[in-house]
Every structure is written in structure tokens, then in C-alpha cells.
Enzyme design. Structure first.
Site, PDB file in Angstrom:
ATOM      1  N   GLU A 138      -6.321  -9.590  -8.242  1.00  0.00           N
ATOM      2  CA  GLU A 138      -6.408 -10.491  -9.467  1.00  0.00           C
ATOM      3  C   GLU A 138      -5.948 -12.026  -8.915  1.00  0.00           C
ATOM      4  OE1 GLU A 138      -5.914  -7.842 -13.405  1.00  0.00           O
ATOM      5  OE2 GLU A 138      -4.073  -8.674 -12.689  1.00  0.00           O
ATOM      6  N   ALA A 249      -0.671  -0.185 -16.998  1.00  0.00           N
ATOM      7  CA  ALA A 249       0.643  -0.547 -16.089  1.00  0.00           C
ATOM      8  C   ALA A 249       0.957   0.742 -15.413  1.00  0.00           C
ATOM      9  CB  ALA A 249       1.610  -1.297 -16.582  1.00  0.00           C
ATOM     10  N   ALA A 250       0.467   2.128 -15.298  1.00  0.00           N
ATOM     11  CA  ALA A 250       1.090   3.099 -14.813  1.00  0.00           C
ATOM     12  C   ALA A 250       0.771   2.971 -13.380  1.00  0.00           C
ATOM     13  CB  ALA A 250       0.295   4.552 -15.182  1.00  0.00           C
ATOM     14  N   GLY A 251      -0.540   2.405 -12.904  1.00  0.00           N
ATOM     15  CA  GLY A 251      -0.643   2.184 -11.464  1.00  0.00           C
ATOM     16  C   GLY A 251       0.065   1.104 -10.840  1.00  0.00           C
ATOM     17  N   ASP A 252       0.610   0.217 -11.834  1.00  0.00           N
ATOM     18  CA  ASP A 252       1.436  -1.381 -11.206  1.00  0.00           C
ATOM     19  C   ASP A 252       2.807  -0.600 -11.110  1.00  0.00           C
ATOM     20  OD1 ASP A 252      -0.740  -2.645 -11.281  1.00  0.00           O
ATOM     21  OD2 ASP A 252      -0.234  -3.277 -13.639  1.00  0.00           O
TER      22      ASP A 252
HETATM   23  O1  RIB Z   1      -2.822  -3.004 -14.573  1.00  0.00           O
HETATM   24  C1  RIB Z   1      -2.713  -3.553 -15.924  1.00  0.00           C
HETATM   25  C2  RIB Z   1      -2.662  -4.770 -15.920  1.00  0.00           C
HETATM   26  O2  RIB Z   1      -4.013  -5.173 -15.622  1.00  0.00           O
HETATM   27  C3  RIB Z   1      -2.792  -5.311 -17.327  1.00  0.00           C
HETATM   28  O3  RIB Z   1      -1.339  -5.875 -17.532  1.00  0.00           O
HETATM   29  C4  RIB Z   1      -3.802  -6.856 -17.389  1.00  0.00           C
HETATM   30  O4  RIB Z   1      -2.834  -7.844 -17.529  1.00  0.00           O
HETATM   31  C5  RIB Z   1      -4.454  -6.577 -16.045  1.00  0.00           C
HETATM   32  O5  RIB Z   1      -3.873  -7.319 -15.093  1.00  0.00           O
END
Ligand code: RIB
Length: 305
Positions: A138, A249-252
Site C-alpha cells: 500500500e 487484519a487476520a493476514g496483518d
Molecule cells: O488488511 C486489512 C487492511 O487493509 C485494512 O485495515 C485496510 O485499511 C486495508 O489497508
């Protein structure tokens, strides 16, 4: 022991819906949430909560009303904001998210300040003493590649979460990564076919090892993950059983958990289990950064299953 996360920070506007919207249809949401998000910010929160050592977050906010509130949210969640820069004349990043009754999501990101980095990326000092560095997509590709090179030059292990996958330029990014962590959709974007089971994910992981990374981890959501290494090792990690209500946000959380585990010296299989537990727990709460689990929750899930 330190970790650096270079990435995005967004204001997430999340609506809960029974079904994903279809073109031309107006429907009522069943819920709404406004909160801190952005793949970079979520991963920085996860690394901060889960790592034993210090975590730096390198990111950009806009010179708008949302920027300072995003900074305050990051601080409130314990993230070090010393490397948060304000991009003049830019809006802060924003994400418009739908979560349906099956807990799946669709996300549209408005990059804003996150996409305003120059091709040189952040200063090399952001990676000094860094053991593991974490990147997503991103931020602009050239800035991300430059940052990955600076991380590598500092001696860091470079993890790339190839999300959101780009239509062009992926090979240049893969060439800089030591580890990549695509989900099924991102794996399809990289390899040409979407893995639907463990064997297919393993094939994709093995084929992607030939394009640069030492380790490829293909995440299959509730089905677990497959991994392969350039040295010929491969395997599967079974999913943790949880009651999922929101997969944002599971992947994060997985990526932040992986960085934390590797930074403290866990072996690959143990690190993948730790990261999987973090990802699974994030699905049990609503929201993005706010849904990231604590170290105690992750350790408890691992010892309980
Ligand atoms: O991975 C989830 C995230 O993807 C969200 O928080 C959103 O902001 C996007 O960046």
C-alpha cells in the site's frame, strides 16, 4: 532483536452487511465501525504487541484532520510514532470495508499520503539495527523496493506481504524479498492459478521460490497454510479453531506475528504456528488494528490446541 515495519496507515470505515453489495443496489448496513487500519499500521500494532524487542513503524499521514487522530490511535495502541511523517497537501489514507454475514470482507483503499513517498523511500536510518523488516504494497513500488534494499543492507530479514497484489512490477519486488506471505488471491496473482487446497498451495509455494524468495508461505485462511523453502523443505500448518466474526487484519496479525517470532529466533515451523495463532485470534474480534491479539492470548491459544 528490533523490527521495522514500512507501510500504510488508514482510517478504516467498516460496514457490516448481510451480503456483499451488488451493482445498482442500495442496502442498509447492520453495523458500522470507524478505526485505525492500513496493512502497515495493523502489522506494526501486531509486531508491537507480539514481539519481545523494539518495533519501529515508518509511515506517512496526511496534513488533514484525520492525520493527527491516526497518530493518536497508533500511540494509544503502543506503536512508536517517531518515524511517522506528514505529507504536505495530501489526505490521509482511507479504506472502505464491507464485512458480510460469513465474516468475509472486501476492501477499497484510497492511498493518499501512503502513496506520496518519493522513489528513494524512507531514510536508511529507519533500518539500523533491524533484524526483521516487514513490507506490504500500500506504498509506491519504487519506494518499497528502495526500502527493502536499505533493510537488507542493514542485515535484516525482509518479509513481503504482497497485498494488495499489483498487476505489474511484482518480479522486482519478489527479487528483494527473503520471505513472502501471499493469501490464495495474491498467490493466484503471482502464479496464475488460485490454490484451493494444501497440495495446490504447496505447488504454488514451490514455484514462487524460483522467483527470488528463500521462503514462500501460502495462506489458505481457515484451511491453514502451506510453505516451501528454496532449500527444499516444505510443509503444512493446520489452522487453529476459533469462532471467526471478522477476517479484516487476520493476514496483518499473521505477518506481525511472523516478524515477532523470527526476530526472537524461533524456528520456521514454530514461527508459522505462532503467526497462525495471531491471525486466527484477529478473526474473533471486529475491526483492524483493534482486533490484533496480545502475546498472552497467542501463547494461550498455542498451548491450548
Ligand atoms: O488488511 C486489512 C487492511 O487493509 C485494512 O485495515 C485496510 O485499511 C486495508 O489497508
Amino acid at each position: 532483536m528490533s523490527i521495522t515495519v514500512f507501510g500504510s496507515v488508514n482510517l478504516d470505515l467498516t460496514v457490516s452487511v448481510e451480503q456483499m453489495p451488488e451493482p445498482g443496489v442500495t442496502s442498509h448496513a447492520t453495523g458500522f465501525l470507524k478505526g485505525l487500519g492500513g496493512k502497515g499500521a495493523n502489522q506494526a500494532v501486531a509486531a508491537t504487541r507480539l514481539a519481545k524487542g523494539p518495533v519501529r513503524f515508518v509511515a506517512a499521514i496526511g496534513a488533514d484532520a484525520f492525520g493527527e487522530s491516526l497518530r493518536a490511535s497508533l500511540s494509544g495502541l503502543g506503536v512508536d510514532t517517531d518515524n511517522l511523517v506528514t505529507m504536505p497537501d495530501k489526505d490521509s489514507g482511507m479504506a472502505l470495508i464491507h464485512v458480510d454475514a460469513t465474516s468475509q470482507n472486501t476492501i477499497t483503499v484510497v492511498g493518499g499520503a501512503n502513496m506520496a513517498w518519493s522513489p528513494e523511500g524512507p531514510d536508511a536510518s529507519c533500518f539500523e539495527g533491524c533484524k526483521v523488516a516487514l513490507f506490504q504494497l500500500e506504498t509506491p513500488q519504487q519506494a518499497t523496493i528502495a526500502a527493502m534494499r536499505k533493510a537488507k543492507a542493514a542485515g535484516a530479514k525482509v518479509i513481503l506481504d504482497p497485498a494488495p497484489i499489483a498487476a505489474t512490477g511484482m518480479d522486482a519486488l519478489l527479487a528483494e524479498a527473503d520471505i513472502i506471505t501471499p493469501n490464495e488471491t495474491e498467490a493466484a496473482g503471482l502464479a496464475g492459478s488460485k490454490p484451493t487446497n494444501f497440495d495446490e498451495a504447496l505447488d504454488v509455494a514451490r514455484s514462487l521460490c524460483g522467483r527470488g524468495p528463500e521462503i514462500v508461505i501460502v495462506k489458505l485462511g481457515a484451511k491453514g497454510l502451506a510453505y516451501a523453502t528454496k532449500s527444499g523443505k516444505s510443509g503444512k500448518v493446520e489452522p487453529f479453531k476459533v469462532r471467526a466474526i471478522d477476517t479484516v487484519a487476520a493476514g496483518d496479525s499473521f505477518n506481525g506475528g511472523l516478524a515477532a517470532a523470527l526476530a526472537e529466533g524461533m524456528e520456521l515451523e514454530a514461527a508459522l504456528r505462532f503467526a497462525s495463532a495471531a491471525g486466527a485470534l484477529a478473526t474473533t474480534k471486529k475491526g483492524a488494528s483493534e482486533a490484533v491479539p496480545s502475546r498472552a492470548e497467542v501463547d494461550a491459544l498455542i498451548s491450548g490446541q
